[in-house]
Write an enzyme that holds these catalytic residues in place. Sequence first.
Site, short mmCIF file in Angstrom:
data_model
loop_
_atom_site.label_atom_id
_atom_site.label_comp_id
_atom_site.label_asym_id
_atom_site.label_seq_id
_atom_site.Cartn_x
_atom_site.Cartn_y
_atom_site.Cartn_z
N TYR A 41 -7.44 -3.35 4.58
CA TYR A 41 -7.99 -2.79 3.33
C TYR A 41 -7.04 -3.04 2.17
O TYR A 41 -5.83 -2.84 2.28
CB TYR A 41 -8.11 -1.26 3.45
N LYS A 48 -1.85 -5.04 -8.22
CA LYS A 48 -0.71 -5.71 -7.58
C LYS A 48 -1.06 -6.12 -6.14
O LYS A 48 -0.75 -7.23 -5.70
CB LYS A 48 0.49 -4.74 -7.58
N LYS A 52 -2.13 -10.15 -4.11
CA LYS A 52 -1.52 -10.68 -2.88
C LYS A 52 -2.55 -11.34 -1.95
O LYS A 52 -2.19 -12.01 -0.99
CB LYS A 52 -0.82 -9.56 -2.10
N ARG A 103 -16.01 -3.43 0.42
CA ARG A 103 -16.59 -2.19 0.94
C ARG A 103 -17.02 -1.33 -0.25
O ARG A 103 -16.19 -0.90 -1.05
CB ARG A 103 -15.58 -1.44 1.82
N GLU A 168 -19.47 6.71 11.25
CA GLU A 168 -18.38 7.66 10.99
C GLU A 168 -18.79 9.12 11.18
O GLU A 168 -18.09 10.02 10.70
CB GLU A 168 -17.86 7.49 9.56
N ASP A 204 -13.18 10.01 9.53
CA ASP A 204 -14.35 10.76 9.10
C ASP A 204 -15.10 11.35 10.29
O ASP A 204 -15.64 12.45 10.21
CB ASP A 204 -15.28 9.85 8.27
N ILE A 270 -4.10 -0.83 7.52
CA ILE A 270 -3.99 -0.38 6.14
C ILE A 270 -2.77 -0.93 5.43
O ILE A 270 -2.63 -0.76 4.23
CB ILE A 270 -3.98 1.18 6.06
N HIS A 271 -1.89 -1.60 6.19
CA HIS A 271 -0.64 -2.10 5.58
C HIS A 271 -0.36 -3.49 6.15
O HIS A 271 -0.58 -3.73 7.35
CB HIS A 271 0.50 -1.13 5.92
N ASP A 318 -24.94 -17.65 32.97
CA ASP A 318 -26.12 -17.95 32.15
C ASP A 318 -25.74 -17.81 30.68
O ASP A 318 -24.55 -17.73 30.33
CB ASP A 318 -27.31 -17.09 32.55
C1 LIG Z 1 -0.73 3.39 2.58
C2 LIG Z 1 -0.32 2.71 1.29
C3 LIG Z 1 -0.71 3.59 0.11
C4 LIG Z 1 1.18 2.49 1.31
O1 LIG Z 1 1.52 1.71 0.15
P1 LIG Z 1 2.99 1.62 -0.37
O2 LIG Z 1 3.03 0.79 -1.60
O3 LIG Z 1 3.57 3.01 -0.45
O4 LIG Z 1 3.70 0.87 0.85
P2 LIG Z 1 5.03 0.02 0.89
O5 LIG Z 1 5.46 -0.03 2.31
O6 LIG Z 1 6.03 0.53 -0.10
O7 LIG Z 1 4.55 -1.43 0.43
C5 LIG Z 1 5.32 -2.57 0.69
C6 LIG Z 1 4.65 -3.76 0.04
O8 LIG Z 1 3.41 -4.01 0.67
C7 LIG Z 1 2.35 -3.97 -0.29
N1 LIG Z 1 1.18 -3.34 0.34
C8 LIG Z 1 1.12 -2.13 0.93
N2 LIG Z 1 -0.11 -1.90 1.40
C9 LIG Z 1 -0.84 -3.01 1.09
C10 LIG Z 1 -2.20 -3.36 1.33
N3 LIG Z 1 -3.06 -2.54 1.96
N4 LIG Z 1 -2.60 -4.57 0.91
C11 LIG Z 1 -1.77 -5.42 0.26
N5 LIG Z 1 -0.47 -5.13 0.02
C12 LIG Z 1 -0.02 -3.93 0.42
C13 LIG Z 1 2.90 -3.11 -1.43
O9 LIG Z 1 2.21 -3.43 -2.63
C14 LIG Z 1 4.34 -3.52 -1.43
O10 LIG Z 1 4.48 -4.77 -2.09
P3 LIG Z 1 5.84 -5.19 -2.85
O11 LIG Z 1 6.90 -5.27 -1.82
O12 LIG Z 1 5.51 -6.52 -3.48
O13 LIG Z 1 6.10 -4.09 -3.85
C15 LIG Z 1 -1.01 1.32 1.18
O14 LIG Z 1 -0.58 0.58 2.28
C16 LIG Z 1 -2.50 1.34 1.06
O15 LIG Z 1 -3.01 1.67 0.00
N6 LIG Z 1 -3.24 0.96 2.12
C17 LIG Z 1 -4.69 0.92 2.10
C18 LIG Z 1 -5.26 2.35 2.14
C19 LIG Z 1 -6.77 2.33 2.16
O16 LIG Z 1 -7.42 1.49 1.60
N7 LIG Z 1 -7.36 3.33 2.87
C20 LIG Z 1 -8.79 3.42 3.03
C21 LIG Z 1 -9.25 2.70 4.24
S1 LIG Z 1 -9.05 3.59 5.75
C22 LIG Z 1 -10.39 4.66 5.76
O17 LIG Z 1 -11.12 4.75 4.82
C23 LIG Z 1 -10.62 5.50 6.97
C24 LIG Z 1 -11.89 5.20 7.67
C25 LIG Z 1 -11.83 3.91 8.41
O18 LIG Z 1 -13.01 5.14 6.81
C26 LIG Z 1 -12.13 6.36 8.65
O19 LIG Z 1 -11.46 6.36 9.72
O20 LIG Z 1 -12.92 7.24 8.34
MG LIG Z 2 -14.10 6.79 6.53
#
Ligand SMILES: CC(C)(COP(=O)(O)OP(=O)(O)OC[C@H]1O[C@@H](n2cnc3c(N)ncnc32)[C@H](O)[C@@H]1OP(=O)(O)O)[C@@H](O)C(=O)NCCC(=O)NCCSC(=O)C[C@](C)(O)C(=O)O
Ligand SMILES: [Mg+2]
Length: 339
Positions: A41, A48, A52, A103, A168, A204, A270-271, A318
């Site tokens: 995701y 930013k 990527k 999504r 969900e 969910d 998610i990461h 088959d």
């Molecule tokens: C958890 C968070 C906030 C931590 O984000 P952060 O920036 O605090 O993490 P970080 O470890 O400091 O990040 C390191 C580097 O990775 C990058 N980065 C980090 N994450 C991502 C990513 N996903 N995609 C692309 N790049 C990413 C981030 O920008 C950074 O880049 P940099 O070194 O250049 O500064 C972050 O990882 C994030 O926003 N992840 C996606 C969360 C999301 O979309 N959740 C919804 C889906 S899950 C869901 O809905 C449930 C489900 C299925 O429906 C149900 O079970 O019911």
């Molecule tokens: Mg969900």
Amino acid sequence: MRSTIAVDGFRKLTAMSRATVSQFAGVRDLVKYVPRRALLYIPGSNQKMLDKVPNIKADCVVLELEDGVAMTSKHLARQQVVKSVDRLMTNRHDLKCFELGIRVNSVSSGLIEEDVTELSKAEHLPNAFMVPKVDSSEELAAVFDVFRRHYGAKRVMDTNTRLVIWIESARGMLDMPRILASALNLHKNSGFFKLDAVVFGSDDYCADIGAQRSADGNELVWARQRFVACCKAFQLQAIDAVFIDLKDMGGLKKYSEEGHRWGFTGKQVIHPSQVEIVQNAFMPTAEKVEWATELVHAFSQHESQGKGAFQFRGQMIDRPLLLQALNIVQMVERVGQQS
Ligand SMILES: CC(C)(COP(=O)(O)OP(=O)(O)OC[C@H]1O[C@@H](n2cnc3c(N)ncnc32)[C@H](O)[C@@H]1OP(=O)(O)O)[C@@H](O)C(=O)NCCC(=O)NCCSC(=O)C[C@](C)(O)C(=O)O
Ligand SMILES: [Mg+2]
């Protein structure tokens, strides 16, 4: 224990599978396999992270408008996703992922109309549209309706864009066979996006049934196993739950390998740090790739002699087993092209 594929062995198998499948062009057309070992995701509100995407090697990248985006940022996210999908799909051959999806918000949220209104301003469609919280087959009719009104019938009924849906809730889980059959029929009868994969929204689902999350995940065993069985009954990919503990790589590996053993095709991540562990866990073993490659080859030989069913290593083979073997062979081939 699961054996992983050593690099040299993997290259050999990739070359072997490519040669076998290309000999067998007619069967190849039966399946257009999209690997979805890791589905990552990217919140649409985070420019930013969106920047990527071209270098992200997750099999499937989800530009997220639903729960990964705050209510106050929905408008910004839609606008950024429209620009991103046009930029990314214009240069789609440079993408490292196999599938770029969007999504949208669920029908029940009341936000899908605004999502689709904005998304239809993009010149390009993504590879897949992704719809969360599908609780009934009637909701699919509403999804079709909103896309047809905003994109126009031709754009949504004459396209290779695929559909991926999320189950969900308890109601969605119990009604899965009817929901999946309706989605497949919608494509057959109207040409609307073809359902290709189903994703388990475990967070969910737990909230819906009132379950407490535990370290061993026992509260999800029945749902995950039912989910896989329903998906596979309709020959659809089954994508397993998110693992939210970002620091626990051992736990991620354990749950990914378990999901693979249970029949899941891939897992949500998610990461970016989670991608490789999950992809490795969902690679077929060397033994399985060898079995699949030999089976496709044997099927090709038998079919040229007019035989549909035959014996292979003591098993009756088959068409369903052939399709399973082709999925494995094509996955290895496509992953080999990516790396
Ligand atoms: C958890 C968070 C906030 C931590 O984000 P952060 O920036 O605090 O993490 P970080 O470890 O400091 O990040 C390191 C580097 O990775 C990058 N980065 C980090 N994450 C991502 C990513 N996903 N995609 C692309 N790049 C990413 C981030 O920008 C950074 O880049 P940099 O070194 O250049 O500064 C972050 O990882 C994030 O926003 N992840 C996606 C969360 C999301 O979309 N959740 C919804 C889906 S899950 C869901 O809905 C449930 C489900 C299925 O429906 C149900 O079970 O019911
Ligand atoms: Mg969900």
